[in-house]
Design a protein around this motif. Sequence first.
Motif, PDB file in Angstrom:
ATOM      1  N   THR A 172      13.614 -33.106  23.659  1.00 49.29           N
ATOM      2  CA  THR A 172      13.099 -34.539  22.762  1.00 49.29           C
ATOM      3  C   THR A 172      13.660 -34.977  21.334  1.00 49.29           C
ATOM      4  N   CYS A 173      13.910 -34.230  20.690  1.00 50.17           N
ATOM      5  CA  CYS A 173      14.532 -34.409  19.475  1.00 50.17           C
ATOM      6  C   CYS A 173      16.284 -35.022  19.670  1.00 50.17           C
ATOM      7  N   ALA A 176      16.153 -37.892  21.796  1.00 49.80           N
ATOM      8  CA  ALA A 176      16.407 -38.645  21.159  1.00 49.80           C
ATOM      9  C   ALA A 176      17.594 -39.803  20.601  1.00 49.80           C
ATOM     10  N   SER A 221      13.354 -43.466   3.128  1.00 46.18           N
ATOM     11  CA  SER A 221      13.289 -44.858   4.184  1.00 46.18           C
ATOM     12  C   SER A 221      13.947 -46.147   2.881  1.00 46.18           C
ATOM     13  N   VAL A 223      17.309 -46.070   2.651  1.00 44.79           N
ATOM     14  CA  VAL A 223      17.767 -45.500   2.774  1.00 44.79           C
ATOM     15  C   VAL A 223      19.516 -46.444   2.264  1.00 44.79           C
ATOM     16  N   SER A 273      22.768 -52.428   0.513  1.00 40.94           N
ATOM     17  CA  SER A 273      22.764 -52.499   2.412  1.00 40.94           C
ATOM     18  C   SER A 273      24.439 -52.719   2.646  1.00 40.94           C
ATOM     19  N   ARG A 327      28.478 -52.661   7.445  1.00 41.13           N
ATOM     20  CA  ARG A 327      27.083 -53.917   8.702  1.00 41.13           C
ATOM     21  C   ARG A 327      26.508 -52.297   9.300  1.00 41.13           C
ATOM     22  N   VAL A 329      23.635 -50.523   8.285  1.00 39.62           N
ATOM     23  CA  VAL A 329      22.008 -50.457   8.648  1.00 39.62           C
ATOM     24  C   VAL A 329      21.882 -50.804   9.574  1.00 39.62           C
ATOM     25  N   ALA A 333      20.490 -49.432  13.574  1.00 44.44           N
ATOM     26  CA  ALA A 333      19.112 -49.644  13.735  1.00 44.44           C
ATOM     27  C   ALA A 333      18.670 -50.074  15.279  1.00 44.44           C
ATOM     28  N   LEU A 336      17.526 -46.736  15.851  1.00 42.38           N
ATOM     29  CA  LEU A 336      16.027 -46.426  15.970  1.00 42.38           C
ATOM     30  C   LEU A 336      15.427 -47.364  16.762  1.00 42.38           C
ATOM     31  N   THR A 337      16.027 -48.166  17.502  1.00 44.53           N
ATOM     32  CA  THR A 337      14.963 -49.044  18.436  1.00 44.53           C
ATOM     33  C   THR A 337      14.845 -47.210  19.459  1.00 44.53           C
ATOM     34  N   ASN A 343       9.654 -41.233  20.258  1.00 43.13           N
ATOM     35  CA  ASN A 343       8.753 -41.064  19.293  1.00 43.13           C
ATOM     36  C   ASN A 343       7.221 -41.451  20.495  1.00 43.13           C
ATOM     37  N   CYS A 346       6.494 -39.194  22.959  1.00 41.11           N
ATOM     38  CA  CYS A 346       6.272 -38.360  22.953  1.00 41.11           C
ATOM     39  C   CYS A 346       4.784 -38.379  21.966  1.00 41.11           C
ATOM     40  N   TRP A 469       8.607 -39.534  11.000  1.00 36.98           N
ATOM     41  CA  TRP A 469      10.141 -39.220  10.634  1.00 36.98           C
ATOM     42  C   TRP A 469      10.497 -41.142  11.779  1.00 36.98           C
ATOM     43  N   VAL A 475       6.133 -47.880   6.212  1.00 33.76           N
ATOM     44  CA  VAL A 475       7.864 -49.020   6.217  1.00 33.76           C
ATOM     45  C   VAL A 475       7.661 -49.313   7.454  1.00 33.76           C
ATOM     46  N   LYS A 486      12.367 -62.460   9.520  1.00 31.01           N
ATOM     47  CA  LYS A 486      13.796 -63.223  10.243  1.00 31.01           C
ATOM     48  C   LYS A 486      13.991 -63.925  11.759  1.00 31.01           C
TER      49      LYS A 486
HETATM   50  C1  MFK Z   1      10.002 -37.493  19.437  1.00 29.69           C
HETATM   51  C2  MFK Z   1      11.711 -38.571  19.643  1.00 29.69           C
HETATM   52  C3  MFK Z   1      11.535 -38.126  17.884  1.00 29.69           C
HETATM   53  C4  MFK Z   1      12.914 -39.306  17.106  1.00 29.69           C
HETATM   54  C5  MFK Z   1      13.808 -38.031  16.191  1.00 29.69           C
HETATM   55  C6  MFK Z   1      14.540 -38.153  15.607  1.00 29.69           C
HETATM   56  C7  MFK Z   1      14.762 -37.444  14.256  1.00 29.69           C
HETATM   57  C8  MFK Z   1      15.430 -37.606  13.564  1.00 29.69           C
HETATM   58  C9  MFK Z   1      15.553 -37.588  11.807  1.00 29.69           C
HETATM   59  C10 MFK Z   1      15.769 -38.995  11.010  1.00 29.69           C
HETATM   60  O1  MFK Z   1      16.725 -39.471  10.916  1.00 29.69           O
HETATM   61  S1  MFK Z   1      14.609 -39.433  10.673  1.00 29.69           S
HETATM   62  C11 MFK Z   1      15.196 -40.720   9.990  1.00 29.69           C
HETATM   63  C12 MFK Z   1      14.821 -41.960   9.990  1.00 29.69           C
HETATM   64  N1  MFK Z   1      15.169 -43.025   9.211  1.00 29.69           N
HETATM   65  C13 MFK Z   1      14.800 -44.813   9.177  1.00 29.69           C
HETATM   66  O2  MFK Z   1      14.080 -44.820   9.791  1.00 29.69           O
HETATM   67  C14 MFK Z   1      14.264 -45.258   7.830  1.00 29.69           C
HETATM   68  C15 MFK Z   1      13.290 -46.129   7.530  1.00 29.69           C
HETATM   69  N2  MFK Z   1      13.596 -47.124   6.471  1.00 29.69           N
HETATM   70  C16 MFK Z   1      14.021 -48.633   7.091  1.00 29.69           C
HETATM   71  O3  MFK Z   1      13.629 -48.750   8.503  1.00 29.69           O
HETATM   72  C17 MFK Z   1      14.123 -49.048   6.505  1.00 29.69           C
HETATM   73  O4  MFK Z   1      13.175 -50.709   6.734  1.00 29.69           O
HETATM   74  C18 MFK Z   1      15.862 -49.829   6.547  1.00 29.69           C
HETATM   75  C19 MFK Z   1      16.916 -48.674   6.269  1.00 29.69           C
HETATM   76  C20 MFK Z   1      15.766 -50.506   7.969  1.00 29.69           C
HETATM   77  C21 MFK Z   1      15.936 -50.435   5.709  1.00 29.69           C
HETATM   78  O5  MFK Z   1      17.091 -51.698   5.214  1.00 29.69           O
HETATM   79  P1  MFK Z   1      17.626 -52.212   4.423  1.00 29.69           P
HETATM   80  O6  MFK Z   1      19.216 -51.939   4.701  1.00 29.69           O
HETATM   81  O7  MFK Z   1      17.254 -52.231   3.092  1.00 29.69           O
HETATM   82  O8  MFK Z   1      17.310 -53.254   6.019  1.00 29.69           O
HETATM   83  P2  MFK Z   1      17.548 -54.986   6.036  1.00 29.69           P
HETATM   84  O9  MFK Z   1      18.488 -55.186   4.679  1.00 29.69           O
HETATM   85  O10 MFK Z   1      16.219 -55.392   6.022  1.00 29.69           O
HETATM   86  O11 MFK Z   1      17.972 -55.082   6.985  1.00 29.69           O
HETATM   87  C22 MFK Z   1      19.562 -54.490   7.292  1.00 29.69           C
HETATM   88  C23 MFK Z   1      19.830 -54.845   8.384  1.00 29.69           C
HETATM   89  O12 MFK Z   1      19.773 -54.439  10.203  1.00 29.69           O
HETATM   90  C24 MFK Z   1      19.561 -56.882   8.620  1.00 29.69           C
HETATM   91  O13 MFK Z   1      20.259 -56.977   9.579  1.00 29.69           O
HETATM   92  P3  MFK Z   1      21.116 -58.574   9.133  1.00 29.69           P
HETATM   93  O14 MFK Z   1      21.380 -58.152   8.425  1.00 29.69           O
HETATM   94  O15 MFK Z   1      22.205 -59.152  10.515  1.00 29.69           O
HETATM   95  O16 MFK Z   1      20.378 -59.665   8.820  1.00 29.69           O
HETATM   96  C25 MFK Z   1      18.315 -56.198   9.436  1.00 29.69           C
HETATM   97  O17 MFK Z   1      17.941 -57.573  10.633  1.00 29.69           O
HETATM   98  C26 MFK Z   1      18.801 -55.532  10.174  1.00 29.69           C
HETATM   99  N3  MFK Z   1      17.532 -54.387  10.594  1.00 29.69           N
HETATM  100  C27 MFK Z   1      16.733 -52.971   9.938  1.00 29.69           C
HETATM  101  N4  MFK Z   1      16.248 -52.810  10.621  1.00 29.69           N
HETATM  102  C28 MFK Z   1      16.021 -53.167  11.826  1.00 29.69           C
HETATM  103  C29 MFK Z   1      17.271 -54.025  11.447  1.00 29.69           C
HETATM  104  N5  MFK Z   1      17.218 -54.582  12.983  1.00 29.69           N
HETATM  105  C30 MFK Z   1      17.030 -54.469  14.554  1.00 29.69           C
HETATM  106  N6  MFK Z   1      15.704 -53.839  14.207  1.00 29.69           N
HETATM  107  C31 MFK Z   1      15.564 -52.878  12.885  1.00 29.69           C
HETATM  108  N7  MFK Z   1      14.618 -51.868  13.093  1.00 29.69           N
END
Ligand code: MFK
Length: 616
Positions: A172-173, A176, A221, A223, A273, A327, A329, A333, A336-337, A343, A346, A469, A475, A486
């Motif tokens: 599933t990883c 995803a 986190s 990024v 960002s 653009r 991040v 996003a 990430l959704t 996640n 699972c 993850w 976070v 927002k």
């Molecule tokens: C079994 C299933 C498992 C899946 C397996 C996958 C394995 C992969 C393992 C990995 O890759 S783990 C890595 C995952 N990394 C993360 O989840 C990162 C965690 N950190 C965050 O989520 C931080 O909050 C983030 C990096 C998003 C913070 O970045 P910023 O640049 O400080 O965020 P900022 O400035 O608030 O937002 C930038 C833009 O992104 C904004 O849009 P605008 O520029 O249009 O205003 C935000 O609205 C948008 N944004 C941020 N988070 C969002 C989002 N939009 C929609 N949904 C979100 N969650």
Amino acid sequence: MAVRVCRRGNRVALHMLSRSVSHNSVSVETLSELDSHTHTPFSRSAIGTFFQERPLLTNPFTQDALLRAYLQRHLPVREVCDELLRFGERVVCEVEALGRRCELHPPALQRYDPWGRRRDRILTCDAWAQLRRISAHEGLVAAGYERSYGEWSRVYQMSKMYLFAPSAGLYTCPLAMTDGAAKVIETLGMPARKAFERLTTRDDKRFWTSGQWMTERRGGSDVSSGTETVAKQQQDGWFKLHGFKWFTSATDADMTLTLARITDEHGRTTPGSRGLSLFLAKVWDSDGSSNGIEVQRLKDKLGTRQVPTAELLLDGMNARLLSEEGRGVASIANMLTITRIYNTVCAVAAMRRIVHLSREYACKRSVFGKLLKDHALHVQTLSRMEVETRAAFLLMMEVCRLLGREENRSASERETLLLRLMTPVAKLYTAKQAVSVVSEGLESFGGQGYIEDTGLPSMLRDAQVLSIWEGTTNVLSLDVLRSIAKSSGSVLQAFFRDVEERLLPAEACPALRPALASLRASLSALMRFCEKAESRPAGAMELAARDLAYSLARVYMGALLVDHASWEHATHTDVYTALRWCDQDLCPVVSRDAAGCFDPQTTAMDSALVYDGLKL
Ligand code: MFK
């Protein structure tokens, strides 16, 4: 009986030596010799005659009353039911063994060929390849994009994923991330149509999986400030990427999406960002060599051992720009959704699986003179696990339903807002539940739950990653605050209206009154808490973020359980589940606020407590 320990490399083999004693003479036999004696009365009496029957996995679709009821209510299509029944059988007869083989044969890195040439091949077992083929044929990603069931397509797809996940050895990883990459490409208007077609095909020969390389050494986190990778534009418009990716999951993927900072003609980059852009790159060239990538090492992880996770040096990786410059991040996003929803799926699937096995085992394990299923205290524990699982299931399905409606362009404004708010809430809450429910489940097997070759311990190891993850609990709690800020609070207004409406039909059901009263009181208290948010001292909302997210989760899950229990075909069990869920503190953010937990002075007190006795 004696034990001889043989050490070969790091592996320790235990050889049981049987001493068959005949008066004064002692002879030593090996285990295989012993086997040939197993019918002698003496050896039989030494081993004993009782052997506990193991828990049996049976079709997870037929065993899941809530999944079937949910589909009967919302997607009562005969072919969906038939398909899930068939697939459930395949999971038991085929997928389960493949997943187990992946756990027992983890990936390895072949850095050099026998003649010293650098290869950096990630070797995975044949079962991993077979899971890839099954995933493609079954359309586990494709179903989300074929949209055969319109707005219910994601519910259909994720129902399949939910049956697949606990048996699938973490395949599933990659799925995803593959789904997430397809979503990004589609949202950006199909800038990479060929890649999209490969990510969403059912043809296993053409099927591609994708990675999602976001994490660097400075931060998984953070990024925005942690990403050091740079992208230099080439004459042909493509880019060469240089950087170091610290955690890349399922690195055997065909392509990846990744973030980097574009350099100007002087080699300068924009910090934060705004300096990040999104790139698409193939991981391997057609001859099997890597695309300017050195695999530094594979990670030695607590769980998810089936998945190759690597540290990568990008040393001139060819990539194409996918998003607008700066653009990155916002564009990733969308991925990430999707991965956060996976996640959630699972996590709920892991809970369902352990409950399935625990209750089956309770029907065959006898202690203190009766079966476990006849011990009221044991059944009470299983019942509490079931309540957690059902609440989590309905939240998972609601988020999938909202995603499906958004993609089908039938979502109302309120539903779009709810999808944004409830995606991080569902991810963070179900991940924590999964660790707790799976841990409780292991305990329900007594000592056997701690024994590696039962296959149970790996379930706990694999559950532990769910809260780490794709964004840790804190976070994601901050992401909830981000979504509130927002939208200027619109996501909360959507939440309050939605919960109020879901509770209305329950008024006609007297048995649900205690749950209704508890939910309404919690909802009012939550509204008052949120109304006062702006007048709170700086930093107070950040301190409250985790409790706020938990409150949103518990209230919403309660509303979904009450809604389900008010359905015309609801059962007594549905009503009982709603009542049990609502007898907990549904709104911890309000009770903790009343206890002064978010007052400015608590930070100093928390710090004094944490560092009490620390000698630097
Ligand atoms: C079994 C299933 C498992 C899946 C397996 C996958 C394995 C992969 C393992 C990995 O890759 S783990 C890595 C995952 N990394 C993360 O989840 C990162 C965690 N950190 C965050 O989520 C931080 O909050 C983030 C990096 C998003 C913070 O970045 P910023 O640049 O400080 O965020 P900022 O400035 O608030 O937002 C930038 C833009 O992104 C904004 O849009 P605008 O520029 O249009 O205003 C935000 O609205 C948008 N944004 C941020 N988070 C969002 C989002 N939009 C929609 N949904 C979100 N969650």
